[in-house]
Design a protein around this motif. Structure first.
Motif, PDB file in Angstrom:
ATOM      1  N   ASN A  13       0.840  -1.190   0.000  1.00  0.00           N
ATOM      2  CA  ASN A  13       0.000   0.000   0.000  1.00  0.00           C
ATOM      3  C   ASN A  13       0.878   1.245   0.000  1.00  0.00           C
ATOM      4  OD1 ASN A  13      -2.491   1.293  -0.025  1.00  0.00           O
ATOM      5  ND2 ASN A  13      -2.552   1.481   2.194  1.00  0.00           N
ATOM      6  N   LEU A  14       2.112   1.105  -0.485  1.00  0.00           N
ATOM      7  CA  LEU A  14       3.076   2.205  -0.475  1.00  0.00           C
ATOM      8  C   LEU A  14       3.097   2.927  -1.808  1.00  0.00           C
ATOM      9  CD1 LEU A  14       6.087   0.416   1.246  1.00  0.00           C
ATOM     10  CD2 LEU A  14       4.402   1.918   2.310  1.00  0.00           C
ATOM     11  N   THR A  15       3.249   4.243  -1.740  1.00  0.00           N
ATOM     12  CA  THR A  15       3.413   5.034  -2.950  1.00  0.00           C
ATOM     13  C   THR A  15       4.840   4.857  -3.466  1.00  0.00           C
ATOM     14  OG1 THR A  15       4.200   6.994  -1.784  1.00  0.00           O
ATOM     15  CG2 THR A  15       1.792   6.780  -2.083  1.00  0.00           C
ATOM     16  N   GLY A  16       5.101   5.369  -4.635  1.00  0.00           N
ATOM     17  CA  GLY A  16       6.454   5.317  -5.188  1.00  0.00           C
ATOM     18  C   GLY A  16       7.457   6.029  -4.296  1.00  0.00           C
ATOM     19  N   GLU A  17       7.058   7.209  -3.759  1.00  0.00           N
ATOM     20  CA  GLU A  17       7.948   7.957  -2.873  1.00  0.00           C
ATOM     21  C   GLU A  17       8.229   7.173  -1.593  1.00  0.00           C
ATOM     22  OE1 GLU A  17       5.115   9.499  -4.037  1.00  0.00           O
ATOM     23  OE2 GLU A  17       5.867  11.092  -5.320  1.00  0.00           O
ATOM     24  N   GLN A  18       7.200   6.575  -1.010  1.00  0.00           N
ATOM     25  CA  GLN A  18       7.384   5.790   0.210  1.00  0.00           C
ATOM     26  C   GLN A  18       8.272   4.584  -0.046  1.00  0.00           C
ATOM     27  OE1 GLN A  18       3.231   5.149   1.024  1.00  0.00           O
ATOM     28  NE2 GLN A  18       3.190   6.712   2.623  1.00  0.00           N
ATOM     29  N   THR A  19       8.093   3.942  -1.188  1.00  0.00           N
ATOM     30  CA  THR A  19       8.918   2.791  -1.549  1.00  0.00           C
ATOM     31  C   THR A  19      10.379   3.205  -1.700  1.00  0.00           C
ATOM     32  OG1 THR A  19       7.045   1.761  -2.639  1.00  0.00           O
ATOM     33  CG2 THR A  19       9.222   0.922  -3.223  1.00  0.00           C
ATOM     34  N   PHE A  20      10.615   4.376  -2.266  1.00  0.00           N
ATOM     35  CA  PHE A  20      11.980   4.891  -2.398  1.00  0.00           C
ATOM     36  C   PHE A  20      12.636   5.011  -1.024  1.00  0.00           C
ATOM     37  CE2 PHE A  20      14.766   8.540  -1.952  1.00  0.00           C
ATOM     38  CZ  PHE A  20      15.798   8.186  -2.811  1.00  0.00           C
ATOM     39  N   PHE A  21      11.943   5.659  -0.077  1.00  0.00           N
ATOM     40  CA  PHE A  21      12.515   5.847   1.252  1.00  0.00           C
ATOM     41  C   PHE A  21      12.689   4.526   1.988  1.00  0.00           C
ATOM     42  CE2 PHE A  21      10.968  10.256   0.638  1.00  0.00           C
ATOM     43  CZ  PHE A  21      12.193  10.886   0.791  1.00  0.00           C
ATOM     44  N   LEU A  22      11.769   3.598   1.809  1.00  0.00           N
ATOM     45  CA  LEU A  22      11.900   2.268   2.413  1.00  0.00           C
ATOM     46  C   LEU A  22      13.145   1.564   1.873  1.00  0.00           C
ATOM     47  CD1 LEU A  22      10.843  -0.081   4.146  1.00  0.00           C
ATOM     48  CD2 LEU A  22       9.501  -0.783   2.158  1.00  0.00           C
ATOM     49  N   ALA A  23      13.307   1.584   0.565  1.00  0.00           N
ATOM     50  CA  ALA A  23      14.471   0.931  -0.051  1.00  0.00           C
ATOM     51  C   ALA A  23      15.768   1.594   0.401  1.00  0.00           C
ATOM     52  CB  ALA A  23      14.347   0.971  -1.575  1.00  0.00           C
ATOM     53  N   TYR A  24      15.769   2.921   0.462  1.00  0.00           N
ATOM     54  CA  TYR A  24      16.961   3.628   0.924  1.00  0.00           C
ATOM     55  C   TYR A  24      17.288   3.234   2.372  1.00  0.00           C
ATOM     56  CZ  TYR A  24      20.067   7.282   2.509  1.00  0.00           C
ATOM     57  OH  TYR A  24      21.132   7.949   3.060  1.00  0.00           O
ATOM     58  N   GLY A  25      16.272   3.209   3.227  1.00  0.00           N
ATOM     59  CA  GLY A  25      16.481   2.838   4.624  1.00  0.00           C
ATOM     60  C   GLY A  25      17.040   1.434   4.771  1.00  0.00           C
ATOM     61  N   GLN A  26      16.553   0.525   3.953  1.00  0.00           N
ATOM     62  CA  GLN A  26      17.028  -0.853   4.028  1.00  0.00           C
ATOM     63  C   GLN A  26      18.486  -0.977   3.624  1.00  0.00           C
ATOM     64  OE1 GLN A  26      13.977  -2.753   1.669  1.00  0.00           O
ATOM     65  NE2 GLN A  26      12.956  -3.506   3.512  1.00  0.00           N
ATOM     66  N   THR A  27      18.977  -0.088   2.782  1.00  0.00           N
ATOM     67  CA  THR A  27      20.392  -0.140   2.407  1.00  0.00           C
ATOM     68  C   THR A  27      21.285   0.424   3.493  1.00  0.00           C
ATOM     69  OG1 THR A  27      20.460   2.025   1.311  1.00  0.00           O
ATOM     70  CG2 THR A  27      19.825   0.124  -0.041  1.00  0.00           C
ATOM     71  N   GLN A  28      20.710   1.170   4.439  1.00  0.00           N
ATOM     72  CA  GLN A  28      21.495   1.828   5.471  1.00  0.00           C
ATOM     73  C   GLN A  28      21.476   1.115   6.822  1.00  0.00           C
ATOM     74  OE1 GLN A  28      23.376   4.629   4.703  1.00  0.00           O
ATOM     75  NE2 GLN A  28      22.701   4.000   2.669  1.00  0.00           N
ATOM     76  N   CYS A  29      20.572   0.169   7.009  1.00  0.00           N
ATOM     77  CA  CYS A  29      20.411  -0.465   8.318  1.00  0.00           C
ATOM     78  C   CYS A  29      20.942  -1.897   8.315  1.00  0.00           C
ATOM     79  CB  CYS A  29      18.938  -0.478   8.713  1.00  0.00           C
ATOM     80  SG  CYS A  29      18.293   1.176   9.006  1.00  0.00           S
ATOM     81  N   TYR A  30      21.564  -2.259   9.420  1.00  0.00           N
ATOM     82  CA  TYR A  30      22.129  -3.585   9.581  1.00  0.00           C
ATOM     83  C   TYR A  30      21.737  -4.127  10.948  1.00  0.00           C
ATOM     84  CZ  TYR A  30      25.050  -1.722   5.889  1.00  0.00           C
ATOM     85  OH  TYR A  30      25.491  -1.141   4.750  1.00  0.00           O
ATOM     86  N   GLN A  31      21.545  -5.413  11.067  1.00  0.00           N
ATOM     87  CA  GLN A  31      21.263  -6.058  12.351  1.00  0.00           C
ATOM     88  C   GLN A  31      22.602  -6.401  12.991  1.00  0.00           C
ATOM     89  OE1 GLN A  31      18.165  -6.615  13.520  1.00  0.00           O
ATOM     90  NE2 GLN A  31      18.803  -7.591  15.385  1.00  0.00           N
ATOM     91  N   ARG A  32      22.869  -5.823  14.138  1.00  0.00           N
ATOM     92  CA  ARG A  32      24.119  -6.102  14.838  1.00  0.00           C
ATOM     93  C   ARG A  32      23.814  -6.590  16.245  1.00  0.00           C
ATOM     94  NH1 ARG A  32      27.831  -4.004  11.461  1.00  0.00           N
ATOM     95  NH2 ARG A  32      27.492  -1.977  10.563  1.00  0.00           N
TER      96      ARG A  32
END
Length: 76
Positions: A13-32
């Protein structure tokens, strides 16, 4: 373009803009592990979540995409 603004990503249910920010966030976060993160912090290596959140709260595009309230510091 404006024609893509209302487009929702298939299967979400995400817009294109929301999907962009989600994808960007996923590239920056790591489980440590907690201990690993503690030592990284002691060495001056930042926590990715804090850095990501600090960057995004200053982006009007992020606030617009997720319809955050004006004086809200975060929208997650």
């Amino acid at each position: 373009t404006n024609a893509l603004k209302g487009f929702r990503m298939p299967g979400t249910n995400l817009t294109g803009e929301q999907t962009f920010f989600l994808a960007y966030g996923q590239t920056q976060c790591y489980q440590r592990q907690t201990l690993t993160q503690y030592f990284r912090t002691q060495l001056g290596i930042y926590d990715e979540r804090i850095a990501l959140n600090a960057a995004l709260i200053h982006m009007p595009e992020f606030a617009d995409a997720f319809q955050c309230a004006k004086k809200e510091n975060s929208c997650f």
